[in-house]
Design a protein around this motif. Structure first.
Motif, short mmCIF file in Angstrom:
data_model
loop_
_atom_site.label_atom_id
_atom_site.label_comp_id
_atom_site.label_asym_id
_atom_site.label_seq_id
_atom_site.Cartn_x
_atom_site.Cartn_y
_atom_site.Cartn_z
N ASP A 1 4.90 -11.41 8.06
CA ASP A 1 5.48 -12.60 8.83
C ASP A 1 6.59 -12.28 9.71
N THR A 2 6.89 -13.55 10.43
CA THR A 2 7.86 -13.34 10.66
C THR A 2 9.43 -13.95 9.95
N ASP A 3 10.12 -12.67 9.21
CA ASP A 3 11.07 -13.39 9.10
C ASP A 3 11.12 -13.12 7.40
N ARG A 4 9.98 -12.32 6.99
CA ARG A 4 9.56 -12.64 6.02
C ARG A 4 9.64 -10.70 5.37
N ALA A 5 10.68 -10.95 3.96
CA ALA A 5 10.20 -9.29 3.90
C ALA A 5 8.63 -8.82 3.29
N ASP A 6 7.88 -9.73 2.67
CA ASP A 6 6.92 -9.91 1.83
C ASP A 6 5.80 -9.63 2.36
N PRO A 7 4.55 -8.62 2.24
CA PRO A 7 3.97 -7.78 2.71
C PRO A 7 2.47 -8.81 3.40
N ARG A 8 2.51 -9.01 4.22
CA ARG A 8 0.90 -10.08 4.23
C ARG A 8 -0.46 -9.95 3.22
N PRO A 9 -1.11 -10.26 2.87
CA PRO A 9 -2.08 -10.11 1.43
C PRO A 9 -3.19 -9.20 2.52
N ASP A 10 -3.07 -9.02 3.61
CA ASP A 10 -4.24 -8.38 4.60
C ASP A 10 -3.42 -7.03 4.49
N SER A 11 -2.34 -6.49 3.69
CA SER A 11 -1.42 -5.26 4.30
C SER A 11 -1.85 -4.41 3.01
N ARG A 12 -2.96 -5.03 2.14
CA ARG A 12 -3.39 -4.12 0.82
C ARG A 12 -3.81 -3.38 1.07
N PRO A 13 -5.10 -2.94 1.91
CA PRO A 13 -6.02 -1.76 2.10
C PRO A 13 -4.98 -0.30 2.61
N ALA A 14 -3.76 -0.56 3.42
CA ALA A 14 -2.81 0.15 3.70
C ALA A 14 -1.59 0.68 2.59
N ILE A 15 -2.18 -0.23 1.94
CA ILE A 15 -0.52 0.44 0.65
C ILE A 15 -1.60 0.84 -0.38
N GLU A 16 -2.84 0.41 -1.14
CA GLU A 16 -3.45 1.49 -1.40
C GLU A 16 -3.28 2.96 -1.03
N GLU A 17 -3.62 2.62 0.04
CA GLU A 17 -4.11 4.21 0.66
C GLU A 17 -2.29 5.13 0.68
#
Length: 336
Positions: A235-251
């Protein structure tokens, strides 16, 4: 005060803004506003002040920008910044227009006429200010309002001492509309220059990002030493990945587990919007957040991961377009 010139469409909008606007969008531009067709279409909700001339018009179907909601006084790297403390971030269809004249009118009169017009349509005033009330001598707001939006232009004169600003919002079920009005004196040819930004909020098209698989990462890294990932979202100005980033991090975790000898640099990248130092820090914090998830939730040894923030320093496309900015906002995995 001289009255505000509005087209037949704008008059109809006073009675039934939503329905008439939808109906008029189906008509050819020449039928909607024949008097202004040669100069460019006015925005139907705003119109134009009588006797003013349109000097700039550009529309982007989807953009994100910030509008000031308080005096702009903070600076970073010598330049004023819009952030969560003095502005609101909104995304949607952005229309940017610049008008000059009439020669015998003040910026205050032009902006207040436009503001009253919008209030009659149902807009509410979010923030308004004049000159030093806007921050510093008014120059801080000038730099933020003219330079912050992703659509650039060079027509607005830097005569901020006589500037006046108003931000209005219309809350609608189908999406809010934000209108930013900023007027300054002494435009070329005389009279004020008026900057009008209209942002019609709407949801971005989703499910367009293809998650890069662990095997595809391995092939890309073997070929070029790195891979760019667009499935890690923030999200704008936020450092934590959004929940929908999980699949990419799993890979990423799958790739690292399959290649235990490999150590990588997790590099955060931003587009050019905002201050340089701020973006470097934000990209570093985002990269560090990805590293933290990989170590904490997937058991990847911290010694194999290095977080680095490149900010806007390594674009892969032009930052002059929304598409280019989207390509530049990414996380890269670089073999160390």
């Amino acid at each position: 005060m001289r009255r505000l010139t509005i087209t037949t469409l704008a008059l109809a909008l006073l009675a039934a803004p939503v329905a008439v606007e939808a109906q008029q969008r189906q008509q050819p531009a020449a039928q909607r506003a024949p008097a202004q067709a040669a100069q460019g279409q006015d925005h139907p909700l705003v119109g134009r002040y009588e006797g003013s001339q349109q000097r700039f018009r550009q529309v982007r179907d989807y953009e994100e920008t910030r509008f000031p909601t308080a005096a702009v006084r903070n600076r970073q790297g010598g330049q004023p910044r819009l952030d969560a403390g003095n502005s609101v971030a909104v995304a949607g269809k952005l229309t940017r227009l610049v008008y000059t004249g009439p020669a015998d009118r003040s910026p205050l009169e032009v902006v207040r006429n436009l503001q009253e017009r919008l209030e009659r349509l149902g807009f509410g005033v979010v923030f308004t200010c004049r000159m030093a009330e806007c921050g510093g001598s008014g120059s801080d707001l000038w730099f933020a309002v003219v330079n912050e939006p992703p659509i650039k232009q060079t027509i607005m004169p830097s005569n901020w001492e006589g500037g006046v600003y108003a931000l209005l919002r219309w809350e609608r079920a189908e999406g809010d509309v934000w209108v930013s009005l900023y007027g300054v004196p002494n435009a070329p040819g005389g009279g004020p220059a008026t900057l009008v930004d209209v942002l019609e909020t709407k949801g971005m098209e989703r499910d367009k990002v293809v998650v890069v698989s662990a095997d595809e990462m391995a092939r890309a890294i073997a070929a070029s030493g790195k891979v760019a990932l667009y499935g890690i979202l923030f999200d704008t100005d936020r450092a934590d990945p959004r929940p929908d980033s999980r699949p990419a991090i799993e890979e990423i975790a799958k790739y690292l587990r399959a290649n235990p000898q490999v150590a990588v640099i997790v590099v955060g990248h931003t587009d050019s919007q905002g201050g340089f130092d701020y973006n470097v820090d934000l990209s570093r914090r985002r990269a560090a957040a990805v590293v933290a998830i990989l170590t904490r939730e997937f058991g990847i040894p911290a010694a194999r991961l290095t977080a680095f923030g490149a900010g806007m320093a390594a674009p892969v496309a032009s930052n002059d377009t929304a598409e280019g900015k989207a390509q530049n906002r990414r996380v890269e995995i670089v073999k160390r």
